[in-house]
Design an enzyme around this catalytic site. Structure first.
Site, mmCIF file in Angstrom:
data_model
loop_
_atom_site.group_PDB
_atom_site.id
_atom_site.type_symbol
_atom_site.label_atom_id
_atom_site.label_comp_id
_atom_site.label_asym_id
_atom_site.label_seq_id
_atom_site.Cartn_x
_atom_site.Cartn_y
_atom_site.Cartn_z
ATOM 1 N N LYS A 1 1.085 -1.363 -0.174
ATOM 2 C CA LYS A 1 0.065 -0.248 0.454
ATOM 3 C C LYS A 1 1.080 1.351 -0.075
ATOM 4 O O LYS A 1 0.962 2.861 -0.379
ATOM 5 C CB LYS A 1 -0.799 -0.081 1.558
ATOM 6 N N LYS B 1 -8.291 -11.593 -11.594
ATOM 7 C CA LYS B 1 -9.089 -11.977 -10.932
ATOM 8 C C LYS B 1 -10.404 -10.728 -11.491
ATOM 9 O O LYS B 1 -11.023 -9.955 -12.559
ATOM 10 C CB LYS B 1 -9.083 -10.699 -9.843
ATOM 11 N N LYS C 1 -14.504 -5.158 -9.690
ATOM 12 C CA LYS C 1 -15.559 -3.783 -10.583
ATOM 13 C C LYS C 1 -14.381 -2.961 -11.211
ATOM 14 O O LYS C 1 -14.571 -2.226 -11.880
ATOM 15 C CB LYS C 1 -16.641 -3.448 -8.897
#
Ligand code: SF4
Length: 329
Positions: A113, A193, A196
């Site tokens: 991250k 994967k 959205k």
């Protein structure tokens, strides 16, 4: 007699797609038979990256509707929104006092991250595993459904628990993993994967027409260029999805697909059309239940409020014990 208490949380990502359903939601539903289940929409976790916060409320509601329509039963399970039980923030603070910094800076997802969002490396991001551990132990859950790849996260939770218990005395059970086989649902575009953000998904609640349209775009066996080429169903994501949907709604049709594909007796266009019809048939009861629930937003509010109330009763009791052990009471 239930086997134990399950906790699982998911970030509010809005309408759920078939990958979410096959990977998590159907398992949530099944676990209700054997466990006391607590399912949480973890909205505070969503703040660590501060993306799309204006969509948070809508995303929470869409996700909750999908969970309920899929079969999470608010009579049997506790379903609630993380921030509706503010005790979580208090336990997070206390657990932060016993968790060594080095454990957190070493976490691979933290490093990742930091690499992805170098402008927003906040304290919440570092403390993420402590919040995650607090989510589980605030409710004294002893079982956490996880895929193999999430085992290291749960191990860190167990270490955080062991450390607290060794300093202040036994308060929390060490949560065990309930290993769940999570089928790999790749995106319609063939990427690793279904998601959205990649726009390669089929949402559970879309119309029949939209489902058929989306399935048409699905990536298939790349070696099958012409209709007469024999196919390899084992290398085709459409076939994997047939295995999840067609097998239960049109089992006799499912039996023929692999053979017909290998013998080039079915074309990919027809095969995808059948998949679209299977998904629509499979999801028909879900879609009807969801539409009914969505008609009356007050019902959803009541379910979430009741879930928060029941979760809060457990949380308050845990916190009282924690504060006593830590010398705060
Ligand atoms: Fe995949 Fe079906 Fe085409 Fe075979 S016929 S390659 S299973 S889409």
């Amino acid at each position: 007699m239930k086997k134990g208490r399950v906790f699982s949380g998911a970030r509010p990502t809005g309408q759920q797609h078939i990958g979410n359903y096959l990977g998590a939601i159907q398992n949530y539903v099944a676990l209700q038979d054997d466990y006391e289940c607590i399912y949480c929409i973890v909205d505070i976790h969503a703040l660590t990256t501060l993306e799309d916060t204006h969509l948070l409320q809508a995303n929470i509601r869409e996700m909750a509707l999908d969970w309920l329509a899929a079969g999470i039963d608010p009579q049997r399970s506790i379903m609630f929104v993380q921030s509706h039980v503010p005790e979580i923030a208090e336990l997070f603070t206390y657990m932060g006092m016993t968790t060594p910094m080095g454990w957190l800076t070493r976490v691979p997802t933290f490093k990742e991250k930091v690499r992805m969002h170098p402008d927003n490396v906040n304290y919440g991001l570092l403390g993420y595993p402590v919040l995650m551990a607090s989510d589980i132990i605030l409710y004294k859950a002893d079982t956490v459904p996880v895929g193999e790849d999430q085992l290291p996260h749960l191990e860190l939770t167990r270490e955080i628990v062991r450390r607290f218990n060794s300093i202040f005395g036994e308060v929390f059970p060490e949560p065990k993993a309930k290993l769940t086989e999570i089928p790999l649902i790749v995106g319609l575009d063939g990427s690793a994967k279904m998601s959205k953000s990649m726009d390669n998904q089929i949402d559970l609640a879309v119309s029949d027409e939209e489902t058929l349209k989306r399935v048409k775009t699905a990536f298939t066996d790349p070696t099958r260029v012409r209709k007469n080429d024999p196919g390899h169903p084992d290398k085709c994501n459409v076939y994997t999805l047939h295995g999840a949907f067609t097998t239960s709604v049109f089992p006799e049709k499912f039996m023929a697909i692999a053979h017909d594909c290998k013998q080039a007796q079915i074309g990919c266009v027809d095969c995808k059309k059948l998949l679209g019809e299977s998904i629509n048939e499979f999801l028909r009861p879900f879609r009807e239940r969801r539409a009914k629930l969505a008609e009356n937003p007050g019902v959803l509010d009541e379910i979430l409020a009741d879930g928060a109330k029941r979760a809060s009763a457990i949380a308050k009791e845990t916190l009282r014990e924690v504060k006593e052990k830590m010398g705060l009471l």
